[in-house]
Design a protein around this motif. Structure first.
Motif, short mmCIF file in Angstrom:
data_model
loop_
_atom_site.label_atom_id
_atom_site.label_comp_id
_atom_site.label_asym_id
_atom_site.label_seq_id
_atom_site.Cartn_x
_atom_site.Cartn_y
_atom_site.Cartn_z
N LYS A 307 0.84 -1.21 0.00
CA LYS A 307 0.00 0.00 0.00
C LYS A 307 0.88 1.26 0.00
CE LYS A 307 -3.65 0.42 2.72
NZ LYS A 307 -4.74 0.83 1.82
N ARG A 308 1.94 1.20 0.80
CA ARG A 308 2.85 2.36 0.86
C ARG A 308 3.51 2.58 -0.50
NH1 ARG A 308 7.72 3.76 0.92
NH2 ARG A 308 8.56 1.64 0.78
N ARG A 309 3.95 1.49 -1.14
CA ARG A 309 4.62 1.60 -2.45
C ARG A 309 3.64 2.05 -3.54
NH1 ARG A 309 7.03 -3.61 -4.05
NH2 ARG A 309 8.33 -2.42 -5.50
N LEU A 310 2.39 1.63 -3.42
CA LEU A 310 1.37 2.08 -4.38
C LEU A 310 1.21 3.60 -4.29
CD1 LEU A 310 -0.88 1.21 -6.44
CD2 LEU A 310 -2.46 1.16 -4.50
N GLY A 311 1.24 4.11 -3.06
CA GLY A 311 1.16 5.57 -2.85
C GLY A 311 2.37 6.29 -3.41
N ALA A 312 3.50 5.56 -3.54
CA ALA A 312 4.73 6.16 -4.10
C ALA A 312 4.84 5.91 -5.61
CB ALA A 312 5.94 5.58 -3.38
N ASN A 313 3.70 5.49 -6.20
CA ASN A 313 3.61 5.31 -7.67
C ASN A 313 4.50 4.21 -8.26
OD1 ASN A 313 1.58 7.25 -8.13
ND2 ASN A 313 3.11 8.88 -7.95
N VAL A 314 4.69 3.13 -7.51
CA VAL A 314 5.39 1.96 -8.08
C VAL A 314 4.45 1.30 -9.10
CG1 VAL A 314 6.28 -0.35 -7.52
CG2 VAL A 314 6.79 1.58 -6.02
N ASN A 315 5.00 0.71 -10.16
CA ASN A 315 4.20 0.04 -11.18
C ASN A 315 3.27 -1.00 -10.54
OD1 ASN A 315 3.85 -2.50 -12.97
ND2 ASN A 315 4.35 -0.89 -14.43
N PRO A 316 1.94 -0.88 -10.73
CA PRO A 316 0.98 -1.76 -10.04
C PRO A 316 1.19 -3.25 -10.35
CG PRO A 316 -0.16 0.10 -11.04
CD PRO A 316 1.24 0.15 -11.53
N GLN A 317 1.52 -3.57 -11.60
CA GLN A 317 1.68 -4.98 -11.97
C GLN A 317 2.88 -5.59 -11.23
OE1 GLN A 317 0.80 -5.82 -15.97
NE2 GLN A 317 1.81 -7.81 -15.99
N LEU A 318 3.99 -4.87 -11.26
CA LEU A 318 5.20 -5.32 -10.57
C LEU A 318 4.93 -5.46 -9.07
CD1 LEU A 318 8.31 -5.87 -10.80
CD2 LEU A 318 8.64 -3.42 -10.33
N LEU A 319 4.24 -4.47 -8.51
CA LEU A 319 3.92 -4.43 -7.09
C LEU A 319 3.12 -5.67 -6.68
CD1 LEU A 319 2.83 -1.38 -5.08
CD2 LEU A 319 1.28 -3.30 -5.10
N MET A 320 2.07 -6.00 -7.45
CA MET A 320 1.21 -7.14 -7.12
C MET A 320 1.95 -8.47 -7.30
SD MET A 320 -1.60 -6.18 -5.82
CE MET A 320 -2.35 -7.81 -5.75
N GLU A 321 2.77 -8.58 -8.36
CA GLU A 321 3.52 -9.83 -8.58
C GLU A 321 4.49 -10.08 -7.43
OE1 GLU A 321 5.21 -9.34 -12.47
OE2 GLU A 321 3.30 -9.76 -13.49
N GLN A 322 5.18 -9.01 -6.99
CA GLN A 322 6.12 -9.16 -5.87
C GLN A 322 5.38 -9.51 -4.57
OE1 GLN A 322 8.17 -5.38 -5.99
NE2 GLN A 322 9.75 -6.14 -7.39
N LEU A 323 4.21 -8.89 -4.38
CA LEU A 323 3.42 -9.18 -3.18
C LEU A 323 2.97 -10.65 -3.17
CD1 LEU A 323 1.90 -8.37 -0.59
CD2 LEU A 323 -0.01 -7.62 -2.03
N MET A 324 2.52 -11.16 -4.31
CA MET A 324 2.07 -12.55 -4.38
C MET A 324 3.21 -13.52 -4.05
SD MET A 324 -1.11 -12.58 -4.89
CE MET A 324 -1.32 -10.99 -4.08
N LEU A 325 4.41 -13.21 -4.53
CA LEU A 325 5.57 -14.06 -4.23
C LEU A 325 5.85 -14.07 -2.72
CD1 LEU A 325 7.90 -13.09 -7.22
CD2 LEU A 325 6.74 -15.30 -6.87
N ARG A 326 5.71 -12.90 -2.08
CA ARG A 326 5.94 -12.82 -0.62
C ARG A 326 4.86 -13.62 0.14
NH1 ARG A 326 7.26 -7.17 -1.42
NH2 ARG A 326 9.51 -6.96 -1.43
N LEU A 327 3.60 -13.52 -0.33
CA LEU A 327 2.52 -14.23 0.35
C LEU A 327 2.67 -15.75 0.20
CD1 LEU A 327 -0.61 -12.02 -0.52
CD2 LEU A 327 0.81 -11.93 1.53
N GLN A 328 3.31 -16.18 -0.88
CA GLN A 328 3.49 -17.62 -1.10
C GLN A 328 4.66 -18.19 -0.28
OE1 GLN A 328 3.32 -18.90 -5.37
NE2 GLN A 328 2.51 -16.85 -5.69
N GLU A 329 5.49 -17.30 0.26
CA GLU A 329 6.65 -17.77 1.02
C GLU A 329 6.25 -18.50 2.30
OE1 GLU A 329 9.04 -14.30 1.49
OE2 GLU A 329 9.66 -14.27 -0.62
N GLY A 330 5.03 -18.24 2.77
CA GLY A 330 4.52 -18.95 3.94
C GLY A 330 5.15 -18.50 5.24
#
Length: 330
Positions: A307-330
Motif C-alpha cells: 500500500k505504501r509503495r502504491l502511494g509512491a507510484n510503483v508500477n501496479p503490476q510489478l507491485l502485485m507480482e512481488q506481493l504474491m511471491l511474498r505471500l506464497q513464502e509462507g
C-alpha cells in the motif's frame, strides 16, 4: 422514507440535540453551516430541518410527514426550498444572484423561504461575497443551510455569520446497521463497514456490484496463494487487473487482502465472533491450519508495504507480482 429526529440522532446525536432544542424553543438560527466528512448525513438533516421549518402540524420537534408541505419536500418539489449545487467545479456568482432574485419574490406557499448550498467550499470568491450580504440581511422568515466537507476553505466572514454544527464520521457499526436495514447482506455490510465511513460511497460500491465482484476475486486469489500457487499469476492477469483498474480500486483491493489475513489471524486466535468474512469460515480455518501468527503477521506487513509503495507510484503490476511471491513464502 419517513425519518424522525430520534432516528437521525443515532448517527449525529449532538447535532440533532442542538437543532431539536432550537426548534422546541422556537429559536432556529437564520443560517447554519453543517461541516463534516462526506456521507455523514448533512443533506438528510438539512431536509429534515426544512420539513420541520415548513410543517404546520409539528409533533414536538418532528414534522408530521403527511401535510402538503412535508410531502412536497419529500418529493423534492417545494417551491420555497432552493438547493444550490456546484455548477461544474464551482458555485458561481450567477447562482447566488438567481437565489437572491427568487427570494425577492414573496414565498409561493407562505412567507417562509429555505435554501441549501451544498459543497459551500466550492463558491468562487465573488459568489461567497455575494452570499455574505444575503446572510447579513435575511429577508423575512428565511433559513439557510450551507454544507461543507472542507470547513477550512470557507471565508471567515461567512463562518462568523452562521451557526456551525460539526458532523462526526459514522462508526463501522453504525454504517453496518444502516446498510443491513436497507437490505445489504451481512457479509457485504461488514466488509463495507471496514472499507469506508461514507454511507454514500458504501451504497455506490454496493449498487454497482463492484464490491461483491472484488470480494470474490480476492477470495479466489488467496485460495490460490494457499493451495494452487501455480495459478496465482494467471488469476492476477485475467481477473485481478481486469477488475482493480484504477489506483484507488487497487488500494481497496489491498485493503481486502489485509482484512482477509486479519480474519485468518482471528481464526488462529479463536476470535471468530469478530470475523468480517463471516460466510467463509471453512476457507479461513483451512488457511489458519497452514499458518502461524508469525507468518500471518509477515503477510499483513507485506500488504501494508505494498500500500505504501502504491502511494509512491510503483508500477501496479510489478507491485502485485512481488506481493504474491511474498505471500506464497509462507
Amino acid at each position: 422514507m419517513e425519518m424522525m429526529w430520534n432516528e437521525l440522532a443515532k448517527s449525529q446525536e449532538k447535532v440533532v440535540r442542538i437543532i431539536t432544542n432550537s426548534i422546541q424553543k422556537q429559536r432556529l438560527s437564520h443560517a447554519y453551516l453543517f461541516e463534516g466528512a462526506k456521507g455523514t448525513g448533512k443533506k438528510k438533516i438539512a431536509i429534515q430541518l426544512a420539513k420541520t421549518f415548513f410543517c404546520e402540524n409539528q409533533q414536538g420537534a418532528d414534522p408530521c410527514e403527511t401535510c402538503p408541505d412535508c410531502k412536497r419536500i419529500a418529493s423534492g418539489n417545494h417551491p420555497d426550498i432552493h438547493i444550490i449545487h456546484p455548477d461544474g467545479q464551482s458555485i458561481k456568482i450567477e447562482q447566488i444572484r438567481h437565489l437572491k432574485k427568487e427570494f425577492s419574490y414573496r414565498g409561493m406557499e407562505s412567507t417562509k423561504k429555505f435554501y441549501i448550498i451544498e459543497d459551500a467550499q466550492k463558491m468562487t470568491s465573488s459568489a461567497a461575497n455575494g452570499l455574505l450580504k444575503f446572510l447579513e440581511e435575511p429577508d423575512g422568515l428565511s433559513t439557510a443551510v450551507l454544507t461543507t466537507s472542507e470547513v477550512q476553505k470557507i471565508l471567515s466572514t461567512i463562518l462568523s455569520r452562521t451557526q456551525i454544527l460539526s458532523f462526526v464520521p459514522l462508526t463501522p457499526l453504525q454504517l453496518i446497521e444502516q446498510l443491513e436495514k436497507s437490505g445489504v447482506s451481512k457479509p457485504i455490510s461488514r466488509l463495507l463497514g471496514q472499507l469506508t465511513n461514507d454511507i454514500e460511497e458504501a451504497y455506490q460500491l454496493y449498487h454497482e456490484d463492484w464490491i461483491a465482484q472484488a470480494r470474490s476475486i480476492m477470495i479466489q486469489l488467496v485460495e490460490e496463494v494457499c493451495t494452487r500457487p501455480h495459478q496465482v499469476m494467471l488469476t492476477l492477469q485475467e481477473s485481478w487487473f481486469a477488475h482493480f483498474k484504477e489506483k484507488n480500486q487497487l488500494n481497496l483491493g489491498l485493503d481486502l487482502l489485509l482484512l482477509w489475513y486479519r480474519d485468518v489471524l482471528r481464526t488462529l486466535l479463536a476470535n471468530e465472533d469478530q470475523l468480517i468474512f463471516v460466510d467463509q469460515i471453512d476457507i479461513l480455518e483451512r488457511h489458519a491450519l497452514k499458518s502461524s501468527q508469525r507468518t500471518v503477521g509477515h503477510h499483513m506487513a507485506s500488504i501494508l508495504e505494498a500500500k505504501r509503495r502504491l502511494g509512491a507510484n510503483v508500477n501496479p503490476q510489478l507491485l502485485m507480482e512481488q506481493l504474491m511471491l511474498r505471500l506464497q513464502e509462507g
